[in-house]
Design a protein around this motif. Structure first.
Motif, PDB file in Angstrom:
ATOM      1  N   SER A  15      -4.075  12.757  -5.065  1.00 28.80           N
ATOM      2  CA  SER A  15      -5.172  13.689  -5.319  1.00 28.80           C
ATOM      3  C   SER A  15      -6.038  13.110  -6.430  1.00 28.80           C
ATOM      4  N   ARG A  16      -7.182  13.699  -6.620  1.00 29.40           N
ATOM      5  CA  ARG A  16      -8.065  13.217  -7.680  1.00 29.40           C
ATOM      6  C   ARG A  16      -8.853  14.373  -8.259  1.00 29.40           C
ATOM      7  N   ASP A  17      -9.228  14.206  -9.505  1.00 28.21           N
ATOM      8  CA  ASP A  17     -10.076  15.165 -10.212  1.00 28.21           C
ATOM      9  C   ASP A  17     -11.220  14.360 -10.793  1.00 28.21           C
ATOM     10  N   ASN A  18     -12.362  14.398 -10.119  1.00 29.38           N
ATOM     11  CA  ASN A  18     -13.490  13.577 -10.564  1.00 29.38           C
ATOM     12  C   ASN A  18     -14.058  14.064 -11.895  1.00 29.38           C
ATOM     13  N   ALA A  19     -13.892  15.324 -12.193  1.00 30.04           N
ATOM     14  CA  ALA A  19     -14.370  15.834 -13.482  1.00 30.04           C
ATOM     15  C   ALA A  19     -13.564  15.241 -14.628  1.00 30.04           C
ATOM     16  N   LEU A  63     -13.013   1.701   2.945  1.00 31.17           N
ATOM     17  CA  LEU A  63     -12.485   2.790   3.746  1.00 31.17           C
ATOM     18  C   LEU A  63     -11.089   3.162   3.281  1.00 31.17           C
ATOM     19  N   VAL A  64     -10.747   4.426   3.413  1.00 34.65           N
ATOM     20  CA  VAL A  64      -9.459   4.896   2.947  1.00 34.65           C
ATOM     21  C   VAL A  64      -8.315   4.280   3.749  1.00 34.65           C
ATOM     22  N   THR A  65      -8.621   3.705   4.907  1.00 36.42           N
ATOM     23  CA  THR A  65      -7.609   3.056   5.722  1.00 36.42           C
ATOM     24  C   THR A  65      -7.379   1.599   5.319  1.00 36.42           C
ATOM     25  N   THR A  66      -8.098   1.135   4.325  1.00 35.18           N
ATOM     26  CA  THR A  66      -7.958  -0.246   3.876  1.00 35.18           C
ATOM     27  C   THR A  66      -6.692  -0.383   3.048  1.00 35.18           C
ATOM     28  N   PHE A 110       0.834  -1.199   0.000  1.00 31.48           N
ATOM     29  CA  PHE A 110       0.000   0.000   0.000  1.00 31.48           C
ATOM     30  C   PHE A 110       0.871   1.251   0.000  1.00 31.48           C
ATOM     31  N   VAL A 111       0.459   2.243  -0.792  1.00 35.95           N
ATOM     32  CA  VAL A 111       1.187   3.514  -0.850  1.00 35.95           C
ATOM     33  C   VAL A 111       0.312   4.656  -0.338  1.00 35.95           C
ATOM     34  N   ALA A 112      -0.858   4.843  -0.961  1.00 35.31           N
ATOM     35  CA  ALA A 112      -1.719   5.961  -0.582  1.00 35.31           C
ATOM     36  C   ALA A 112      -3.133   5.714  -1.078  1.00 35.31           C
ATOM     37  N   ALA A 113      -4.096   6.300  -0.372  1.00 33.68           N
ATOM     38  CA  ALA A 113      -5.502   6.165  -0.751  1.00 33.68           C
ATOM     39  C   ALA A 113      -6.208   7.495  -0.567  1.00 33.68           C
ATOM     40  N   ILE A 114      -7.331   7.652  -1.284  1.00 34.58           N
ATOM     41  CA  ILE A 114      -8.104   8.885  -1.210  1.00 34.58           C
ATOM     42  C   ILE A 114      -9.575   8.550  -1.326  1.00 34.58           C
ATOM     43  N   THR A 115     -10.409   9.226  -0.543  1.00 31.34           N
ATOM     44  CA  THR A 115     -11.836   8.979  -0.589  1.00 31.34           C
ATOM     45  C   THR A 115     -12.444   9.502  -1.885  1.00 31.34           C
ATOM     46  N   TRP A 116     -13.695   9.113  -2.114  1.00 34.52           N
ATOM     47  CA  TRP A 116     -14.342   9.505  -3.360  1.00 34.52           C
ATOM     48  C   TRP A 116     -14.412  11.014  -3.511  1.00 34.52           C
ATOM     49  N   SER A 117     -14.540  11.734  -2.395  1.00 34.53           N
ATOM     50  CA  SER A 117     -14.651  13.185  -2.450  1.00 34.53           C
ATOM     51  C   SER A 117     -13.299  13.872  -2.492  1.00 34.53           C
ATOM     52  N   GLY A 118     -12.262  13.120  -2.172  1.00 41.46           N
ATOM     53  CA  GLY A 118     -10.937  13.729  -2.083  1.00 41.46           C
ATOM     54  C   GLY A 118     -10.660  14.383  -0.754  1.00 41.46           C
ATOM     55  N   GLY A 119     -11.627  14.272   0.176  1.00 40.25           N
ATOM     56  CA  GLY A 119     -11.474  14.982   1.427  1.00 40.25           C
ATOM     57  C   GLY A 119     -10.596  14.296   2.455  1.00 40.25           C
ATOM     58  N   ILE A 120     -10.409  13.007   2.299  1.00 42.32           N
ATOM     59  CA  ILE A 120      -9.600  12.255   3.268  1.00 42.32           C
ATOM     60  C   ILE A 120      -8.576  11.424   2.512  1.00 42.32           C
ATOM     61  N   THR A 121      -7.356  11.447   3.007  1.00 40.35           N
ATOM     62  CA  THR A 121      -6.280  10.671   2.409  1.00 40.35           C
ATOM     63  C   THR A 121      -5.588   9.833   3.479  1.00 40.35           C
TER      64      THR A 121
END
Length: 125
Positions: free
Chosen positions: A71-75, A103-106, A47-58
């Motif tokens: 980071s993510r850009d859903n658009a 969960l982002v902690t997975t 595992f390296v990094a994860a981000i929630t669907w909204s980008g609010g939690i990493t």
């Protein structure tokens, strides 16, 4: 169904930077937790990094925290991994993956549903 394609890997000297991109297809991309894993030769996928669907939690692995940024850009249906201060031990194939309801902690690879083909990152000393 989500299809993922990574890009941006390459050869860089220690201390340098790279930005990986993961382009996703599928209308439901914005609902998935997105994650980056890596796998070095002879080692398990890590595992390296994860981000929630909204980008609010990493969430980050301790070995990359403070050096890497997800980071993510859903658009644009794209997730990024900015990698700074690279070290030779960061050398690996980097994979992005998507997980529904994860969960982002997975940090277990088995919990993620969709995977890209991987992109090679090589850091020379």
């Amino acid at each position: 169904q989500v299809q993922l394609v990574e890009s941006g890997g390459g050869l860089v000297q220690a201390g340098g930077s790279l930005r990986l991109s993961c382009a996703a297809s599928g209308r439901t991309f914005s609902t998935y937790t997105m994650v980056w894993f890596r796998q070095a030769p002879g080692k398990e996928r890590e595992f390296v990094a994860a981000i929630t669907w909204s980008g609010g939690i990493t969430n980050y692995a301790g070995s990359v925290r403070g050096r890497f940024t997800i980071s993510r850009d859903n658009a644009k249906n794209t997730v990024y991994l900015q990698m700074n201060s690279l070290k030779p031990e960061d050398t690996a194939v980097y994979y992005c993956a998507a997980g529904g309801g994860v969960l982002v902690t997975t940090t277990s690879p088995s919990r993620y549903d969709y995977w890209g083909q991987g992109t090679q990152v090589t850091v020379s000393s």
